[in-house]
Design a protein around this motif. Structure first.
Motif, PDB file in Angstrom:
ATOM      1  N   LYS A  99     -28.300 -48.890 -74.830  1.00  0.00           N
ATOM      2  CA  LYS A  99     -28.043 -47.467 -74.580  1.00  0.00           C
ATOM      3  C   LYS A  99     -28.098 -47.123 -73.098  1.00  0.00           C
ATOM      4  CE  LYS A  99     -27.151 -46.279 -78.768  1.00  0.00           C
ATOM      5  NZ  LYS A  99     -25.719 -46.176 -79.127  1.00  0.00           N
ATOM      6  N   PHE A 102     -24.764 -47.919 -71.827  1.00  0.00           N
ATOM      7  CA  PHE A 102     -23.807 -46.929 -72.330  1.00  0.00           C
ATOM      8  C   PHE A 102     -23.841 -45.690 -71.426  1.00  0.00           C
ATOM      9  CE2 PHE A 102     -22.419 -44.289 -76.270  1.00  0.00           C
ATOM     10  CZ  PHE A 102     -21.099 -44.439 -75.915  1.00  0.00           C
ATOM     11  N   GLY A 103     -25.057 -45.289 -71.029  1.00  0.00           N
ATOM     12  CA  GLY A 103     -25.198 -44.162 -70.096  1.00  0.00           C
ATOM     13  C   GLY A 103     -24.504 -44.447 -68.778  1.00  0.00           C
ATOM     14  N   HIS A 106     -20.874 -43.980 -69.097  1.00  0.00           N
ATOM     15  CA  HIS A 106     -20.533 -42.555 -69.151  1.00  0.00           C
ATOM     16  C   HIS A 106     -20.482 -41.937 -67.757  1.00  0.00           C
ATOM     17  CE1 HIS A 106     -19.939 -41.312 -73.236  1.00  0.00           C
ATOM     18  NE2 HIS A 106     -21.070 -41.817 -73.664  1.00  0.00           N
ATOM     19  N   HIS A 118     -18.737 -42.153 -77.688  1.00  0.00           N
ATOM     20  CA  HIS A 118     -19.688 -42.653 -78.680  1.00  0.00           C
ATOM     21  C   HIS A 118     -18.990 -42.575 -80.039  1.00  0.00           C
ATOM     22  CE1 HIS A 118     -23.819 -42.265 -80.830  1.00  0.00           C
ATOM     23  NE2 HIS A 118     -23.445 -43.517 -80.723  1.00  0.00           N
ATOM     24  N   GLU A 156     -19.151 -47.925 -79.351  1.00  0.00           N
ATOM     25  CA  GLU A 156     -18.911 -47.463 -77.975  1.00  0.00           C
ATOM     26  C   GLU A 156     -17.513 -47.880 -77.511  1.00  0.00           C
ATOM     27  OE1 GLU A 156     -21.953 -49.106 -75.444  1.00  0.00           O
ATOM     28  OE2 GLU A 156     -23.583 -48.549 -76.771  1.00  0.00           O
ATOM     29  N   PHE A 299     -26.558 -39.836 -73.915  1.00  0.00           N
ATOM     30  CA  PHE A 299     -25.887 -40.798 -73.040  1.00  0.00           C
ATOM     31  C   PHE A 299     -25.009 -40.173 -71.968  1.00  0.00           C
ATOM     32  CE2 PHE A 299     -25.721 -42.232 -77.554  1.00  0.00           C
ATOM     33  CZ  PHE A 299     -26.930 -42.908 -77.524  1.00  0.00           C
TER      34      PHE A 299
END
Length: 436
Positions: A99, A102-103, A106, A118, A156, A299
């Protein structure tokens, strides 16, 4: 002697926009987890890997310093976008790495004009791509893992000028009550190399009891995406035709399916609604509305409207249709109504994929102004219109007004943020919400 594990891997299957990551961890478990979850490099790629774009230092067995300014516990996950580094202390939950990255995506992707999402994603035999958005418990993984379609990814994705691409190289599936009958693909993906978390197994036979939730309800399996037989490799596809927003509406007032215009798609994407019921969080017995901006508030790095505007622009440019699908209750709220049958939801999703629903006749609902199809093959027509399924019409109207009010209240935070020329777009999005 201490051992340190180092993984050099990639994020994003689109070769033009892939990111190089290095994961330095103290536990073999964390190394194997990320080996499964990120994109694995070939020996040649490892040879010429060079300097990573982002590095994770996972020393999760070691607590952070409680005396540091602003520390409120012995756990800290620190992300420095300037140094392109992440440090994990005081937690051994492997998902923090997944995660955290993933942030980072973003943040990095929108700067390149690429939308990070997401969502789950699959593709039909004719190359038609669908995106699935939805919070926990809405059926995102179940509905995007479909025997008759290729899986691009379960969680994702990026949407660029080249089409869609999976960010990850693996899947992180819930396995509570997992069985070969219910979800054969996920069940069969659990083999040598797969990481199982929080499951209980027999010490002697090593048989896993997937129904045992004594550690937690949130039991998981992390496996490479090629363990799924109908995975599309490489995990990329053309521009999406359908954007499906999933909500598990425990209030029982949202239709099983409705077609959204662009402004409505943005409104519901920014809202990110579902409702929690008993079983998903401890101690909750009546429906509770949950809103998570862009279906992934934890995120996103920029204002939600920025992602929503990018989504609308891409949908418009490539002619994608937005849909709101309720996988929750019908005929009453949680406790009095019943959950919409999974078989019906699958038929609805199939009708979206096939284009059948584009040809249907539609009527508009009160309050939310949603367009409902009059019939879908294999689905009882009476359930398509929620008002028909409630015996207590007064309770239905009260519940509808209540949910509309919750949406309105949640959206107040976003209402003052102007997007588009002279804030025109903001007005259009606001108008797409519930009207009393």
């Amino acid at each position: 002697m201490y051992q340190v594990f180092v993984n050099d891997q990639f994020l994003n299957w689109d070769p033009e926009h892939r990111i190089k990551v290095r994961i330095v961890s103290a536990r073999a478990y964390h190394s194997l987890f990320m080996h499964n979850m990120c994109i694995r490099a070939t020996p040649e790629e490892l040879e010429n890997f060079g300097t990573p774009d982002f590095t994770i230092y996972n020393a999760g067995q070691f607590p952070c310093n409680r005396y540091t300014h602003y520390m409120t516990s012995s756990t800290s996950i620190d992300l420095n976008l300037g140094r392109r580094e992440m440090v994990i202390l005081g937690t051994q939950y492997a998902g923090e790495m997944k995660k955290g990255l993933f942030g980072v995506m973003h943040y990095l992707m929108p700067l390149r004009g690429i939308l990070s999402l997401h969502s789950g994603c699959n593709m039909g035999k004719d190359g038609d791509v669908a995106l699935f958005f939805g919070l926990s418990g809405t059926g995102k993984t179940t509905l995007s893992t479909d025997h008759n379609r290729y899986l691009i990814g379960d969680d994702e994705h990026c949407w660029s000028d080249n089409g869609v691409s999976n960010i990850e190289g693996g899947c992180y599936a819930k396995c509570i009550d997992l069985s070969a009958e219910k979800e054969p693909d996920i069940f069969n993906a659990i083999k040598f190399g797969t990481v199982l978390e929080n499951v209980v197994f027999d010490e002697h036979t090593r048989q896993v009891d997937y129904s045992d939730k004594s550690v937690t309800e949130n039991t998981r399996a992390a496996y490479p995406i090629e363990y799924i037989p109908n995975a599309k490799l490489p995990c990329v596809g053309p521009h999406p035709k359908n954007v499906i927003l999933l909500a598990c509406d425990a209030f029982g007032v949202l239709p099983p399916v409705s077609r959204l215009n662009l402004a409505q798609t943005m409104y519901h994407f920014i809202s990110g609604y579902t409702a929690l019921v008993a079983g998903t969080e401890d101690g909750i017995k009546e429906p509770q509305a949950t809103f998570s901006a862009c279906f992934g508030a934890a995120f996103i790095m920029m204002h939600p409207t920025r992602y929503a505007a990018m989504l609308a622009e891409k949908m418009q440019k490539h002619g994608a249709t937005g849909w709101l699908v309720n996988t929750g209750w019908s005929g009453g709220s949680y406790g009095s109504g019943s959950r919409i049958k999974l078989s019906y939801t699958r038929k609805i999703i199939n009708a979206i994929h096939s284009g059948e629903l584009l040809e249907a006749n539609y009527t508009k609902t009160e309050i939310f102004g949603l367009e409902i199809p009059s019939s879908i093959e294999g689905v009882p027509s009476e359930i398509l219109q929620p008002a028909n399924t409630w015996s207590d019409k007064k309770a239905y109207n009260e519940t509808l007004l209540k949910l509309g009010g919750l949406f309105k209240k949640n959206f107040e935070v976003f209402a003052n943020h102007k997007i588009g020329k002279d804030g025109k777009l903001t007005e259009q999005i606001l108008a797409a919400g519930p009207v009393f």
